[in-house]
Scaffold this active site. Structure first.
Site, PDB file in Angstrom:
ATOM      1  N   HIS A 183       4.324  48.987  -4.278  1.00 16.81           N
ATOM      2  CA  HIS A 183       4.834  47.607  -4.301  1.00 16.81           C
ATOM      3  C   HIS A 183       3.654  46.627  -4.170  1.00 16.81           C
ATOM      4  O   HIS A 183       3.534  45.895  -3.182  1.00 16.81           O
ATOM      5  CB  HIS A 183       5.817  47.439  -3.144  1.00 16.81           C
ATOM      6  CG  HIS A 183       6.748  46.277  -3.277  1.00 16.81           C
ATOM      7  ND1 HIS A 183       6.322  45.000  -3.554  1.00 16.81           N
ATOM      8  CD2 HIS A 183       8.099  46.219  -3.163  1.00 16.81           C
ATOM      9  CE1 HIS A 183       7.368  44.194  -3.580  1.00 16.81           C
ATOM     10  NE2 HIS A 183       8.462  44.913  -3.350  1.00 16.81           N
ATOM     11  N   GLU A 288       4.325  46.319  -9.922  1.00 16.84           N
ATOM     12  CA  GLU A 288       4.581  47.519  -9.130  1.00 16.84           C
ATOM     13  C   GLU A 288       4.812  48.718 -10.053  1.00 16.84           C
ATOM     14  O   GLU A 288       5.797  48.753 -10.783  1.00 16.84           O
ATOM     15  CB  GLU A 288       5.807  47.295  -8.250  1.00 16.84           C
ATOM     16  CG  GLU A 288       5.793  45.951  -7.514  1.00 16.84           C
ATOM     17  CD  GLU A 288       7.171  45.563  -7.006  1.00 16.84           C
ATOM     18  OE1 GLU A 288       7.985  46.462  -6.720  1.00 16.84           O
ATOM     19  OE2 GLU A 288       7.441  44.356  -6.909  1.00 16.84           O
TER      20      GLU A 288
END
Length: 314
Positions: A183, A288
């Site tokens: 992330h 991500e």
């Protein structure tokens, strides 16, 4: 495993160079490394979260971390590079991960620092390894996902960029399924001047539009409001971030097929208690990489590996 972007040997033949340095801060629970040229990386043991990556002699910060990020282990860090495993997003019903929290447990627990490996010749680099094992999970997670696994997360800082690779091992006799995502919060100067290339003509699931499926019809994506898109089965390995038309980052997927692009924009940023400053959305962009379309199945005794290389192009 034969991969297109497999890391080169960290100890290539050639002339010896000054070695990188590694520092363990017991009080802050961080491990940091510095190359001879001044480039640095810092990893918080809680979640094995990369919380800083600077190049340009250590002058240019490449990841964004909230001013209100929680560092004491009571919740995941808002920013940096949190690890999503073994489930992406909210848990789904009738699956082995259904009792786990959103985005799983990897970002919610303390990892073990396994050691470092420094280059002694050729291009200067340093690899930091972190481990998480089922036997070390807090009871609540062990009960929710009672499977035998081992994770090794390698963070390699070099003059080329920052490489983050996850190895998942199934230590049991039965197969299990998982999802994985990095992330990454990239730091940008002005989101209104930022564009993303490499996702044109790709199919994505738009969470802002009730998780409906669409195809990107433009070669570039500009951020003009809240964006939360999961691009599935992306054909190009590299997603490029440009600022004012000039290259800023290349994010290169390694044995991963999906890419999420996220920016909370104004209202969602206001609704997150650990997001600061409130206009911080102007200076961050999440690109991500992951394996989130369906599930990766890993047979007993087998291993899987995937990750990314991020290049800072300043």
């Amino acid at each position: 495993m034969d991969r297109r972007h497999k890391p080169s040997n960290i100890l290539p033949p050639g002339e010896k160079l000054p070695a990188a340095t590694v520092d363990i801060d017991e009080k802050r629970q961080t491990v940091s490394a510095t190359l001879p040229n001044g480039d640095t990386v810092e990893v918080l043991l809680y979640g094995a979260t990369v919380t800083s990556w600077k190049n340009g002699g250590g002058k240019t910060e490449n990841v964004w971390v909230s001013e209100k990020a929680i560092w004491d282990g009571s919740k995941p860090v808002r920013g940096g590079i949190p690890i999503v495993f073994p489930n992406f997003g909210p848990p789904i019903k009738d699956h082995a991960t259904s009792a786990l929290p959103q985005h799983g447990f990897a970002r919610n627990v303390r990892w073990e620092f396994l050691g470092s490996e420094k280059s002694e010749s050729g291009t200067s680099s340093v690899k930091l390894d972190f481990g998480l094992y089922s036997s070390a999970l807090p009871a609540k997670f062990r009960e929710a996902w009672p499977l035998d696994f081992g994770l090794v997360y390698s963070v390699t800082l070099s003059e080329e960029g920052l490489r983050t690779i996850m190895t998942v091992r199934n230590e049991g006799s039965s197969a299990f399924e998982f999802q994985f995502l990095l992330h990454t919060y990239l730091r940008v100067n002005d989101i209104s001047q930022t564009t993303i290339n490499g996702l044109g003509s790709e199919t994505y699931i738009d969470k802002v539009l009730n998780a409906t499926k669409h195809e990107q019809t433009t070669p570039s994506l500009s951020i003009t409001g809240e964006v939360d898109r999961a691009y599935i089965g992306v054909k190009q390995d590299t997603t490029s971030v440009l600022e004012g038309g000039s290259p800023r980052f290349d994010v290169i997927r390694d044995n991963l097929s999906d890419t999420v692009v996220w920016n909370p924009w104004i209202e969602k940023a206001k609704g997150m208690g650990d997001f600061a400053p409130q206009d911080g959305y102007k200076n961050m962009l999440c690109v991500e990489v992951g394996a989130i379309d369906g599930w990766q199945k890993l047979e007993g005794g087998d291993a899987w590996e995937g990750g990314q290389l991020i290049k800072s192009l300043l």
